[in-house]
Design an enzyme around this catalytic site. Structure first.
Site, PDB file in Angstrom:
ATOM      1  N   HIS A  60      11.760 -21.308 -18.571  1.00 44.50           N
ATOM      2  CA  HIS A  60      11.538 -22.447 -17.259  1.00 44.50           C
ATOM      3  C   HIS A  60      12.919 -22.703 -16.618  1.00 44.50           C
ATOM      4  CE1 HIS A  60       7.580 -23.308 -18.880  1.00 44.50           C
ATOM      5  NE2 HIS A  60       8.111 -23.165 -20.421  1.00 44.50           N
TER       6      HIS A  60
ATOM      7  N   HIS B 263      12.523 -18.338 -12.654  1.00 47.47           N
ATOM      8  CA  HIS B 263      10.930 -18.541 -13.148  1.00 47.47           C
ATOM      9  C   HIS B 263      10.531 -19.337 -11.837  1.00 47.47           C
ATOM     10  CE1 HIS B 263       7.054 -20.003 -14.677  1.00 47.47           C
ATOM     11  NE2 HIS B 263       7.674 -21.065 -14.550  1.00 47.47           N
TER      12      HIS B 263
END
Length: 383
Positions: free
Chosen positions: A266, A270
């Site tokens: 994350h 991303h």
């Protein structure tokens, strides 16, 4: 008269009108002195460091400067009738103080005032006894009656409430001030550097078409972080060419990137991948007629949807008792991502929505929140 005075004082206390200098205490002591018809009335508080009672509000008998000599009178906690009430937690109602061996004559010697009779009441709080009030010399009688004692005890409770309220107000004021200081520090460290903004600004804008960014098979992971920043600027300008100044957009994008942590998944890479995917959807979509505000919320939501992700699931945060789990009742990280997005947008030099009308701004923020919270997959699939 008495009930009206008590009601007025109580209303001031519950409404937080204690005053930073505890001016409400002055009113309470004045009411006590007038209602009971005594010459003087004072308040003493505990000084924990010296183990003394000091005069927070000391009545010197002069209407123009009645409460001016605060902190000047000090007495050991165990000494005198004042100390006895403080230590025992009991009321002392003495008709002739000089006939009582416990009476501390030092204060009379210091002030030149002669105490004849005295009523002393301890101030109770959740922390224990924090001080005492005393009222001195009944004007028309030799001593204080049980009725006087009842009234003074009630007004002493008011003093305790006022002191507690004032303490909470000062603590809240301190926390608010500290929060502003911490916010300034965090803002300084979380913002992108001026040198980075200048460097990106000096580079020519990227051509979206030359990279075929609208294709779903575009490999975002092969791009460096700086190239991803420049490509995001190109994607944004292609979708919303006149929304904001280029330097503002650069500053916003670099700040967003800086607020992603170096976690395995994350992360900034991303976020850029998801934003690029949304760009492809918006460019190729022929089914849903998204409004401009919806497009803006979806695209910005993609680049911000995992801001400050810690690399852990909501369940893990709850099981480990993480502070974030106590902050939000549900969708812990998603609410945190949204709050981080707002903190960035709330800074004038980072607000890429600043040219929107108030109604459009409100609508975009509402869509943005919905989009980011919807990335909580258990919540999404449940709906």
């Amino acid at each position: 008269r008495r009930s009206s005075a008590l009601k007025s004082l109580y209303t001031d206390i519950v409404q937080g009108k204690t005053g930073r200098d505890l001016s409400i205490i002055d009113k309470i002591l004045e009411q006590a002195r007038d209602l009971i018809e005594a010459e003087r009335c004072s308040l003493f508080l505990l000084d924990e460091e010296s183990d003394e009672l000091y005069s927070k509000k000391f009545d010197i008998g002069s209407p123009s400067s009645r409460w001016k000599q605060a902190n000047l009178i000090r007495t050991p906690c165990e000494k005198g009738l004042l100390g006895d009430s403080f230590k025992s937690g009991k009321i002392n109602n003495i008709e002739d103080v000089y006939s009582d061996s416990r009476f501390n004559r030092d204060v009379d010697k210091l002030t030149g005032y002669v105490t004849k009779n005295l009523l002393c009441v301890p101030i109770h709080s959740a922390e224990g006894i924090i001080g005492c009030t005393e009222i001195i010399n009944k004007k028309k009688k030799k001593g204080f009656s049980l009725c006087d004692e009842k009234i003074f005890r009630m007004l002493t409770v008011f003093c305790g409430l006022a002191l507690y309220t004032n303490k909470l107000e000062r603590k809240l004021s301190y926390l608010n001030t500290k929060q502003e200081v911490d916010k300034g520090v965090l803002t300084y460290y979380r913002a992108c550097s001026t040198s980075d903004v200048k460097r990106i600004s000096a580079l020519p804008p990227m051509s979206v078409s030359s990279f075929q960014l609208s294709r779903f098979d575009f490999d975002t992971w092969s791009c460096s972080q700086e190239l991803q920043v420049r490509l995001f600027l190109g994607l944004f300008n292609d979708l919303f060419p006149d929304l904001c100044d280029r330097t503002l957009l650069i500053r916003f994008t670099l700040t967003v990137r800086k607020n992603y942590r170096e976690v395995a998944y994350h992360n900034w890479e991303h976020a850029f991948c998801v934003a690029n995917c949304m760009y492809s959807i918006l460019k190729s979509n022929q089914i849903v007629n998204f409004t401009t505000n919806e497009k803006l919320a979806l695209f910005v939501g993609c680049i911000c949807h995992d801001l400050d992700h810690r690399g852990f699931t909501n369940s893990f945060l709850q099981l480990t008792g993480h502070p974030l789990a106590d902050t939000y009742a549900s969708s812990i990280m998603e609410n945190h991502h949204y709050e981080q997005t707002l903190q960035i947008l709330n800074q004038d030099d980072l607000n890429i929505f600043s040219t929107l009308s108030p109604s459009d701004y409100k609508e975009v923020i509402a869509h943005l929140k919905h989009a980011i919270i919807s990335t909580d997959l258990p919540l999404y699939f449940a709906n």
